[in-house]
Scaffold this motif. Structure first.
Motif, PDB file in Angstrom:
ATOM      1  N   GLU A 129     -15.778  -3.398 -41.008  1.00 50.24           N
ATOM      2  CA  GLU A 129     -14.540  -2.672 -40.509  1.00 50.24           C
ATOM      3  C   GLU A 129     -13.426  -2.754 -40.599  1.00 50.24           C
ATOM      4  O   GLU A 129     -12.314  -2.150 -40.073  1.00 50.24           O
ATOM      5  N   ASN A 130     -12.831  -3.406 -41.723  1.00 48.41           N
ATOM      6  CA  ASN A 130     -11.419  -3.919 -42.097  1.00 48.41           C
ATOM      7  C   ASN A 130     -10.963  -3.617 -43.483  1.00 48.41           C
ATOM      8  O   ASN A 130     -10.031  -4.126 -43.796  1.00 48.41           O
ATOM      9  N   ALA A 132      -7.382  -2.532 -43.098  1.00 51.27           N
ATOM     10  CA  ALA A 132      -6.650  -3.574 -42.781  1.00 51.27           C
ATOM     11  C   ALA A 132      -6.353  -4.581 -43.713  1.00 51.27           C
ATOM     12  O   ALA A 132      -5.334  -5.163 -44.177  1.00 51.27           O
ATOM     13  N   THR A 133      -7.386  -4.889 -44.491  1.00 54.53           N
ATOM     14  CA  THR A 133      -7.453  -5.557 -45.606  1.00 54.53           C
ATOM     15  C   THR A 133      -6.422  -5.092 -46.970  1.00 54.53           C
ATOM     16  O   THR A 133      -5.668  -6.152 -47.542  1.00 54.53           O
ATOM     17  N   SER A 163      -4.126  -3.039 -46.240  1.00 48.28           N
ATOM     18  CA  SER A 163      -2.697  -3.309 -45.659  1.00 48.28           C
ATOM     19  C   SER A 163      -1.952  -4.573 -46.097  1.00 48.28           C
ATOM     20  O   SER A 163      -0.647  -4.586 -46.475  1.00 48.28           O
ATOM     21  N   GLY A 164      -2.753  -5.692 -45.885  1.00 49.21           N
ATOM     22  CA  GLY A 164      -2.209  -6.852 -46.187  1.00 49.21           C
ATOM     23  C   GLY A 164      -1.960  -7.064 -47.703  1.00 49.21           C
ATOM     24  O   GLY A 164      -0.964  -7.658 -48.008  1.00 49.21           O
ATOM     25  N   ILE A 165      -2.804  -6.654 -48.499  1.00 52.86           N
ATOM     26  CA  ILE A 165      -2.553  -6.650 -49.927  1.00 52.86           C
ATOM     27  C   ILE A 165      -1.469  -6.010 -50.204  1.00 52.86           C
ATOM     28  O   ILE A 165      -0.535  -6.479 -51.120  1.00 52.86           O
ATOM     29  N   THR A 174       1.136  -5.219 -48.251  1.00 55.73           N
ATOM     30  CA  THR A 174       2.380  -5.817 -47.767  1.00 55.73           C
ATOM     31  C   THR A 174       2.799  -7.181 -48.875  1.00 55.73           C
ATOM     32  O   THR A 174       3.907  -7.350 -49.040  1.00 55.73           O
ATOM     33  N   GLN A 185     -10.762   2.130 -36.362  1.00 57.11           N
ATOM     34  CA  GLN A 185      -9.505   1.832 -35.902  1.00 57.11           C
ATOM     35  C   GLN A 185      -8.677   1.160 -36.825  1.00 57.11           C
ATOM     36  O   GLN A 185      -7.551   1.346 -36.887  1.00 57.11           O
ATOM     37  N   ALA A 186      -9.267   0.433 -37.730  1.00 55.01           N
ATOM     38  CA  ALA A 186      -8.429  -0.342 -38.714  1.00 55.01           C
ATOM     39  C   ALA A 186      -7.883   0.708 -39.654  1.00 55.01           C
ATOM     40  O   ALA A 186      -6.878   0.596 -40.069  1.00 55.01           O
ATOM     41  N   GLY A 220      -4.942   2.387 -37.856  1.00 54.49           N
ATOM     42  CA  GLY A 220      -3.798   1.429 -37.907  1.00 54.49           C
ATOM     43  C   GLY A 220      -3.127   1.645 -38.964  1.00 54.49           C
ATOM     44  O   GLY A 220      -1.927   1.533 -38.795  1.00 54.49           O
ATOM     45  N   ARG A 245       0.855   2.938 -39.756  1.00 51.89           N
ATOM     46  CA  ARG A 245       1.610   1.912 -40.133  1.00 51.89           C
ATOM     47  C   ARG A 245       2.387   2.300 -41.636  1.00 51.89           C
ATOM     48  O   ARG A 245       3.446   2.137 -41.958  1.00 51.89           O
ATOM     49  N   HIS A 250       1.430   2.333 -44.788  1.00 46.26           N
ATOM     50  CA  HIS A 250       1.115   1.413 -45.887  1.00 46.26           C
ATOM     51  C   HIS A 250       0.963   2.498 -47.215  1.00 46.26           C
ATOM     52  O   HIS A 250       0.524   3.547 -46.828  1.00 46.26           O
TER      53      HIS A 250
END
Lengths: 396, 310
Positions: free
Chosen positions: B72-73, B76-77, B79-81, B83, B117-118, B121, B125, B127
């Motif tokens: 599900e992410n 989000a994953t 996003s982290g990379i 960032t 959801q991810a 988000g 944000r 990204h």
């Protein structure tokens, strides 16, 4: 409130101290989501970012699951990464905790311990981090604000050690430590950067000239081999925790080890307890010692990996030990501290009687008289050799 | 936009030898998108066919840095990379002129349902990444269970065509519209049969700064009960029936990028796929009509918005 002055001493809450430590570490990336009682850590840290005190990139994720997922992505990309959470937040991260450790990513997380729902409760107990005790994260429990602050720097070093490469969770007690103001000694920024050093990831995804695949599917021919390597790595973390704690002591005068022993060496009976409740227990130890009772305390600082040999050595000649757990492993044979310690002592022919008390759930007060009560019971067990109740709730 | 010849000359970043099924729509989609990037790509993939089929240890089909973390992410994953890239660039740990493109791939289960959801988000944000959903209309990797993307009436293993209930009872979620509602600079629907359109959209999405999104229909012979050799044709018929309109929304302006000369009846698409077999029986015509009506209404809605700020 974010700390704006740099001075050697400051009265800080646990949360502000953690945030200040994060500011001094100045990680590449933070990803977090608000949750009581850890919210203030990220609030303070957000102020540091907004005021340009750090140049960390902050991801204000839409959930803790995504916060930890973003930490995983950022860490695999090659960044030094930190986050903070509590309770339901840690529970929502659960799936990702295992993935962070399985991918061997040295993420540092401050967990402000809080009870798990239901019923909902925002106060301290250890059901959140204890539920994650087998997630492959190194767990360090802090008694005081000072310790939480100091532990954070050490956590970065431990996580990033080439012998380890695993995520670290620094735990401090919700409200009791997170919101209590303590006068603590601060390190200078330069001392912090010297101690934590720079971070160079071994296989960063952002090195596009050397592409790596993270998180490949493994079948029964290889999964267990990865898990075995991971198990060996977390085992190696124990010595690294000791080395780093010693180096911290040499540099800054506050040395940390695997555990704290308080008036334990000649004790007949002892309480084993984690985090802030050890402070209360020490008062009871002093009171009873003043009356000539040989009581002592052992406070594990490192819970994962569990330093079973060292703890067994410290406890094996004691007559009766009470493990005080701020969590209930519902219908298990006692709770985590009790499980570990009783099982650790089993190999000795002459071993202490070990009992388990479950206390302080959801922030219930644990008072000096509660500790005194447990010591009195232990002294009776030591004298008679008989245990009335092996596992029992106290502070009800 | 690159010609087919130019695209063919580019490095193959997604190697052969992977274990995706014959006739699967995913590999041509991924290959084409990776070829459409004009800078190095770092990618993540949600749990699903693409992840399982490309990375059974010790093999990998990815000749780019790639990560799978969970289902599900993906958003989000990435996003982290992305960032981390910003952070390390700012600190001079990555050369200032080093450009990297970030792409997350997810199936419809990992995007419409568990990953929404991810995704939401990460879009909010802002990204700088491209999210690609390969939509095959069900949880194919776990064995054809219904998802929010499953068409009305389709039989899946959790919405079977039974004696009383005939396949999925609900119309699909319109994820592209949900993404557009985030006011992203670019979102589009595409299909692997129209490679030029898909490549152009991918190139555009990867060029634009900010979160971009491609929803690509991905035929699945296993879950559609269709012929492997007809996958690309099945994608084409999905577009010609207007079940899968090709359109884009760029900076708020909607543009239909392909209008069929003759809009075909949905029956033409359904009869290629065993999952709709029951809908072709005369006694179940009501469901078929409902599906046709839904498709017609959606197509009319798009036509009314074509060329407009939405």
């Amino acid at each position: 409130m974010a700390v704006t002055m740099v001075k050697k001493q400051a009265g800080l809450t646990g949360n502000s101290a953690v945030a200040y430590a994060m500011k001094q570490i100045n990680p590449d990336v933070c990803a977090a989501y608000p949750i009581t009682p850890s919210t203030q850590i990220m609030e303070d840290f957000s102020s540091y970012v907004a005021d340009g005190k750090v140049d960390t990139e902050l991801i204000t994720a839409e959930s803790e699951h995504s916060a930890m997922s973003a930490c995983i992505g950022a860490s695999a990309a090659g960044a030094r990464v930190m986050t903070a959470t509590s309770s339901q937040g840690l529970a929502l991260m659960w799936e990702m905790l295992y993935i962070a450790s399985g991918l061997r990513l040295p993420i540092v997380l401050a967990n402000v311990n809080r009870a798990l729902s239901a019923p909902i409760n925002i106060h301290c107990d250890h059901s959140d981090s204890m539920g994650a005790r087998d997630s492959g994260w190194i767990q360090i429990y802090s008694e005081t604000v000072q310790e939480a602050y100091d532990n954070l720097f050490q956590a970065v070093r431990i996580a990033e050690s080439e012998k380890v490469l695993l995520p670290v969770m620094v735990c401090l007690d919700g409200f009791i430590t997170s919101h209590a103001i303590e006068n603590i000694s601060l390190l200078e920024d330069a001392e912090v950067s010297q101690f934590v050093g720079g971070y160079k990831a071994q296989h960063p995804m952002l090195d596009t000239d050397n592409p790596v695949t993270y998180g490949a599917m493994t079948l029964p021919d290889s999964y267990i081999i990865f898990k075995h390597q991971q198990s060996e790595a977390i085992g190696r973390a124990k010595d690294v925790v000791v080395e780093v704690g010693k180096e911290f002591g040499n540099r800054f005068g506050r040395e940390y080890g695997l555990m704290e022993k308080y008036r334990l060496d000649d004790a007949d009976v002892a309480i084993v307890i984690l985090s802030s409740a050890a402070g209360t227990t020490k008062v009871a130890v002093d009171e009873l010692r003043a009356k000539g009772k040989k009581v002592g305390l052992l406070r594990p600082r490192l819970f994962r990996p569990f330093p079973f040999k060292e703890i067994a050595d410290a406890l094996k000649s004691i007559k009766a030990v009470a493990c005080l757990d701020r969590v209930d492993s519902f219908s298990g044979f006692g709770s985590p501290l009790f499980n570990e310690i009783r099982s650790t002592l089993y190999e000795f022919e002459k071993r202490p009687k070990v009992i388990n008390k479950i206390f302080g759930l959801g922030g219930r007060d644990y008072k000096v008289k509660d500790a005194v009560g447990v010591f009195e019971e232990l002294l009776k067990i030591a004298e008679t050799g008989k245990v009335e109740t092996l596992i029992k709730y106290i502070t009800l | 936009m690159a010609t087919l010849k130019e695209l063919a000359k580019k490095d193959e970043l997604f190697s052969g030898g992977h274990r995706l099924c014959t006739g699967c729509g995913i590999p041509p989609i991924v290959r084409l998108i990776l070829r459409s990037a004009n800078a190095p790509v770092v990618a993540t993939t949600a749990t699903g066919c693409l992840e399982v089929g490309t990375t059974i240890y010790p093999y990998t089909a990815w000749r780019i840095p790639w990560i799978h973390s969970a289902f599900e992410n993906a958003a989000a994953t990435i996003s982290g990379i992305e960032t981390a890239y910003k952070a390390l660039k700012k600190r001079g740990k990555i050369p200032k002129d080093k450009e990297i493109k970030f792409v997350a791939f997810g199936g419809d289960g990992g995007t419409y349902d568990i990953g929404i959801q991810a995704l939401s988000g990460a879009l909010e944000r802002g990204h700088n990444f491209l999210y690609v959903c390969y939509d095959n209309g069900a949880y194919m990797n776990t064995g054809i269970q219904r998802s929010g993307a499953t068409p009305l009436g389709a039989a899946t293993t959790t919405s079977p065509a039974g004696d009383v209930i005939l396949g999925k009872q609900e119309t699909r979620k319109d994820l592209t519209r949900i993404v557009i509602a985030h006011n992203v600079p670019y979102a589009a629907q595409a299909s692997p049969h129209n490679w030029a359109d898909l490549s152009k959209k991918a190139e555009k999405a990867l060029k634009i700064v900010g979160p971009t999104f491609l929803n690509v229909i991905s035929p699945c012979p296993l879950g559609w009960y269709s012929k492997s050799e007809e996958s690309i044709e099945a994608a084409k018929v999905a577009v010609d029936t207007c079940y899968w309109p090709l359109y884009e929304v760029e900076n708020g302006v909607l543009k239909i990028t392909y209008k069929p000369k003759q809009k075909r009846s949905i029956e033409d698409w359904l009869k290629m796929q065993g999952r709709f077999k029951h809908l072709l029986k005369p006694e179940n015509k009501a469901i078929l009509d409902k599906l046709q009506k839904y498709i017609d209404a959606e197509w009319e809605r798009l036509l009314s918005l074509d060329g407009k700020v939405i």
